[in-house]
Design an enzyme around this catalytic site. Sequence first.
Site, PDB file in Angstrom:
ATOM      1  N   GLY A  79       2.334  -3.576  -0.399  1.00 47.05           N
ATOM      2  CA  GLY A  79       1.821  -2.277   0.458  1.00 47.05           C
ATOM      3  C   GLY A  79       0.653  -2.368   0.946  1.00 47.05           C
ATOM      4  O   GLY A  79       0.081  -3.466   0.915  1.00 47.05           O
ATOM      5  N   GLU A  80      -0.131  -1.158   0.977  1.00 52.38           N
ATOM      6  CA  GLU A  80      -1.525  -0.929   1.702  1.00 52.38           C
ATOM      7  C   GLU A  80      -1.773  -2.067   2.903  1.00 52.38           C
ATOM      8  O   GLU A  80      -2.944  -2.555   3.266  1.00 52.38           O
ATOM      9  CB  GLU A  80      -2.391  -1.480   0.695  1.00 52.38           C
ATOM     10  CG  GLU A  80      -2.716  -2.765  -0.062  1.00 52.38           C
ATOM     11  CD  GLU A  80      -3.582  -3.000  -1.314  1.00 52.38           C
ATOM     12  OE1 GLU A  80      -4.449  -3.782  -1.474  1.00 52.38           O
ATOM     13  OE2 GLU A  80      -3.577  -1.958  -2.190  1.00 52.38           O
TER      14      GLU A  80
END
Length: 337
Positions: free
Chosen positions: A302-303
């Site tokens: 993610g991120e």
Amino acid sequence: MPSPFADIVDLLNIVPQGDEAAVAVVRAHDGQLTKPPGSMGEMERLVEFLARWQGKGRPTLENPMVAIFAANHGVTDQGVSAFPREVTAQMVANFTSGGAAISQICALHELNLRVFELALELPTGDITQTAAMDDKMCAATIAYGMEAIAGKPDLLAIGEMGIGNTTIAAALYAALYGGTGADWVGRGTGVDDAGLKRKADAVDRALALHKPELTDPLAILARLGGREIAAMLGAIIAARQQKVPVIVDGFVATAAAAVAHAVNPAAIDHCIFAHVSAEHAHRAVLEKMGKRPLLDLGMRLGEGTGAALAAVLAKTALHLHSNMATFASAGVSGKAH
């Protein structure tokens, strides 16, 4: 009384078209470069993608932005994550201090990293007990996400941070596409088998609780979604209106695009999907939308990390297109007839 979503639905349905004349300019120049036509494959198509959605025969990447949207989720009370909710704020601090993977990718490749915090101290409602958001809050959060492009990026890569949000994304996919929690949940931050069962059970209970109100994609987003997903939807909408191409990250970020696609499939034509996540259901979502991921690296962080890596490829592709010699300038003979 008009729906809070009325203007948002209009923006999703009345969308600017891509500029095929700009694409033709790119293709004509590409045909003069010192390489066989088509030999750079997806790299050539990335330049066409930039041209089509920027509306420029000479696309630019002077201000590529990675926007990370961070939010917290009441569903974490159901034991669906391996990490506590406090980690969301701690990771946001890590992003801004430069310690996270996304921070390092952006610093190395000169991508503008922006982090948008969405009321981290106020988690959304636990979807197994109540709605995540009411319609007004959801619409306001979508509108907030539209502000992500205020800095006038020429490419927007979107990602997220939010403990519990793979459960939220799975619930959205189940509501949009059918199936049970078990069909859509994965291990997220690394839950064990018992945690995986809790995730699937949480999704199933949420679907049952909200079933009468899951009447359209934006209602689904309000009942089952998260602030970061609503804000990413806003960013996608605003980018289309302002001629900014978008790169979408993984399993959770794709949920924002899936909501837009469910309203109007053409509303995400300006998006490319950076990679297919190691979350097993992500591939199925992309297939439902008829989209092909650019990369398959087994990532599930993610991120925005996958989206940032795709932006690096876009920068490289445009650099080659803009700086390679032509057959004429290099004195290289063209293709024999």
